[in-house]
Write a protein that holds these residues in place. Structure first.
Motif, PDB file in Angstrom:
ATOM      1  N   CYS A  65      36.671  48.650  39.127  1.00  0.00           N
ATOM      2  CA  CYS A  65      35.250  48.546  38.765  1.00  0.00           C
ATOM      3  C   CYS A  65      34.835  49.747  37.928  1.00  0.00           C
ATOM      4  N   GLY A  66      33.985  49.488  36.941  1.00  0.00           N
ATOM      5  CA  GLY A  66      33.499  50.542  36.056  1.00  0.00           C
ATOM      6  C   GLY A  66      32.670  51.599  36.774  1.00  0.00           C
ATOM      7  N   ASP A 117      30.504  42.714  36.343  1.00  0.00           N
ATOM      8  CA  ASP A 117      31.726  42.690  35.532  1.00  0.00           C
ATOM      9  C   ASP A 117      31.958  41.315  34.885  1.00  0.00           C
ATOM     10  N   HIS A 139      34.723  44.673  43.467  1.00  0.00           N
ATOM     11  CA  HIS A 139      36.055  44.333  42.935  1.00  0.00           C
ATOM     12  C   HIS A 139      36.824  45.600  42.556  1.00  0.00           C
ATOM     13  N   GLY A 164      28.569  47.554  40.138  1.00  0.00           N
ATOM     14  CA  GLY A 164      29.221  48.068  41.331  1.00  0.00           C
ATOM     15  C   GLY A 164      28.973  47.324  42.627  1.00  0.00           C
ATOM     16  N   CYS A 211      29.196  42.350  41.494  1.00  0.00           N
ATOM     17  CA  CYS A 211      29.151  43.231  40.324  1.00  0.00           C
ATOM     18  C   CYS A 211      28.935  42.413  39.053  1.00  0.00           C
TER      19      CYS A 211
END
Ligand SMILES: [Zn+2]
Length: 191
Positions: A99-100, A40, A96, A65, A38
């Protein structure tokens, strides 16, 4: 203020001082491994540190994602290039927690697009043209299920050789601790 100027300034000095020298390596991943993860920010440096992988050792592909959302998209193509051109033998999907993409909701997302100046009639036009924005802009409810799904998409892709091991893991974005969701070694024995 754009970051471009700052970055170009740094880059000039970086190149002139030869700071690139410790990074010289080949395009072939030494450990024959590709990782899909991801974007992130918390795992930008944590991911390689927590996995113990270094520059030159793996192919790292990132998106929001750690998902393969389409069998004929750029992520799947990247993985196939990694296998056929760069001798990758093993693939790890490393998503993870927190996650958004968990709970991404198309309606809320498109409402937000409007606050950024995207007009409703343009969104309506896309809908009328048959673009499935709802499906495209919907994230996952459960990150472990999402990893299982992405691993399955990769493993069962018609162009993916059966000998390639595909694992699925979820990382704690604070401690870096990994949870194994799919062990590709076991999945291979099953079939
Ligand atoms: Zn994420």
């Amino acid at each position: 203020m754009s970051e471009l100027h700052t970055i170009l300034q740094h880059n000039k000095a970086f190149v002139e001082q030869g700071a690139y020298k410790p990074f010289l390596t080949t395009k072939y991943p030494e450990r024959k491994l590709a990782i899909l993860s991801c974007m992130d920010t918390r795992i930008m440096e944590l991911l390689p540190a927590a996995l113990g992988v270094k520059n030159g050792e793996v192919k790292l592909i990132k998106n929001a994602g750690a998902v393969v959302s389409h069998p004929w998209g750029a992520v799947m193509r990247s993985l196939l290039v990694a296998v056929f051109d760069l001798y990758v033998e093993e693939i790890m999907v490393v998503a993870h927690y927190d996650c958004g993409m968990r709970g991404l909701n198309a309606k809320a997302f498109l409402d937000k697009a409007q606050t950024f100046g995207i007009p409703q009639d343009r969104i309506d036009t896309l809908h009328h043209a048959g673009v499935d924005l709802e499906n495209w802009l919907t994230g996952f409810d459960n990150v472990e299920d999402s990893v299982r799904h992405t691993v399955s998409m990769i493993r069962h892709h018609p162009l993916m050789p059966k000998k390639i091991l595909v694992h699925g893991l979820v990382m704690d974005p604070n401690t870096g601790k990994l949870n194994v969701i799919v062990d590709g070694n076991l999945a291979k024995e099953e079939k």
